[in-house]
Design an enzyme around this catalytic site. Structure first.
Site, PDB file in Angstrom:
ATOM      1  N   ASP A  27       3.469  53.687  14.885  1.00  0.00           N
ATOM      2  CA  ASP A  27       4.574  54.628  14.766  1.00  0.00           C
ATOM      3  C   ASP A  27       5.747  53.888  14.123  1.00  0.00           C
ATOM      4  O   ASP A  27       5.808  52.646  14.146  1.00  0.00           O
ATOM      5  CB  ASP A  27       4.956  55.155  16.153  1.00  0.00           C
ATOM      6  CG  ASP A  27       6.221  55.983  16.124  1.00  0.00           C
ATOM      7  OD1 ASP A  27       6.240  56.999  15.414  1.00  0.00           O
ATOM      8  OD2 ASP A  27       7.201  55.595  16.789  1.00  0.00           O
ATOM      9  N   ASP A 231       5.745  54.584  20.826  1.00  0.00           N
ATOM     10  CA  ASP A 231       6.827  54.480  21.810  1.00  0.00           C
ATOM     11  C   ASP A 231       7.138  55.787  22.508  1.00  0.00           C
ATOM     12  O   ASP A 231       7.957  55.815  23.429  1.00  0.00           O
ATOM     13  CB  ASP A 231       8.105  53.976  21.132  1.00  0.00           C
ATOM     14  CG  ASP A 231       8.817  55.085  20.365  1.00  0.00           C
ATOM     15  OD1 ASP A 231       9.910  55.493  20.770  1.00  0.00           O
ATOM     16  OD2 ASP A 231       8.246  55.560  19.362  1.00  0.00           O
TER      17      ASP A 231
END
Length: 280
Positions: A27, A231
């Site tokens: 990400d 996250d």
């Protein structure tokens, strides 16, 4: 050959391996890229590690993000990065670009996979209209308004019981219309409003998990040699799509409730620590 990034700064392309042994996906916001720009040394160390091992361990490394390609390129420019990733998948895994020998190559095969399933963005707009008629208003996130295969909204928190019922209805309508919807708490650190949720729609054949599976098939990567980092709640499907999935330690509380494997450190340091442990 160098890649001229936004603002004129030059970034070096990494060696693109011919036979890929490892797939590493990350990400972007608050995983690979720290918005406070506080981790310059950690970024450089991870950058150098990936560039080195792209060649000697045949690592393919890239970004899988809900952000637009323009947002990602801007952050790469203002960050401390010296190398471009091998690939960037933007707009919640609905677009895919490779960076080979300083050139950007758009993956038309992946786009055709989405088009062959008969997806139309009108479907998402119809769901938006239906939800509004039922008293569930969603606010469009303007940077994503022109994304071809996805649409991103904000939902303002209210009473928990009301939110839970509204989320169930949103998911029901998405499923009925062959859409996937990610609903996750907003992260103010990346400029999102507090007390809101991200609500992201895209075709059920796309998404972060789907793009990882596509890359595994395309490059014939052994399943045991796939790694991903995230996250937030919208990264969970991607983490579940690989053998070695980890949240960085600065992940949101929501994500940590949803996924058990958490790296010891934050951002780039967390990624590098796990890579050196996994890739021998």
């Amino acid at each position: 050959m160098l890649i001229s990034n936004e603002g004129g700064r030059l970034m070096k392309p990494m060696y693109f391996p011919e036979n890929i042994n490892w797939l590493v996906c990350s990400d972007f916001d608050e995983t690979f890229f720290a918005h406070d720009l506080s981790n310059a040394e950690d970024v450089k160390e991870l950058d150098d590690y990936i560039a080195l091992h792209a060649k000697d361990s045949n690592i393919l490394f890239g970004i899988v993000s809900a952000s637009t390609i323009e947002m990602i390129k801007h952050c790469l420019d203002i960050g401390h990065f010296n190398y471009y990733p091998h690939f960037i998948s933007s707009n919640s895994g609905t677009e895919l670009r490779y960076y080979i020998d300083g050139k950007e190559i758009y993956d038309k095969d992946y786009e055709q996979e989405l088009l062959k399933r008969g997806f139309s963005k009108t479907t998402i707009l119809d769901v938006e209209t239906q939800l509004k008629s039922e008293g569930i208003p969603l606010k469009i996130q303007e940077p994503f308004i022109n994304a071809p295969f996805s649409r991103n909204y904000y939902y303002k928190e209210s009473i928990p019981e009301v939110d839970a019922a509204n989320f169930e209805r949103i998911r029901q309508l998405a499923s009925e219309n062959h859409l996937v919807v990610n609903i996750s708490k907003c992260n103010p650190l990346i400029g999102d409003p507090a007390d809101h949720y991200d609500v992201d729609f895209f075709p059920d054949s796309a998404g972060k998990g789907a793009i990882v599976k596509y890359l595994i098939r395309k490059f014939k990567v052994p399943a045991a040699q796939t790694i991903a980092f995230g996250d937030s709640g919208n990264d969970i499907k991607m983490l579940n799509a690989v053998k070695h999935g980890y949240l960085v330690s600065n992940a949101t509380p929501e994500a940590k409730k949803l996924y058990p494997h958490v790296a010891e450190h934050t951002y780039s340091k967390g990624i590098l620590t796990m890579l050196t442990h996994i890739i021998k």
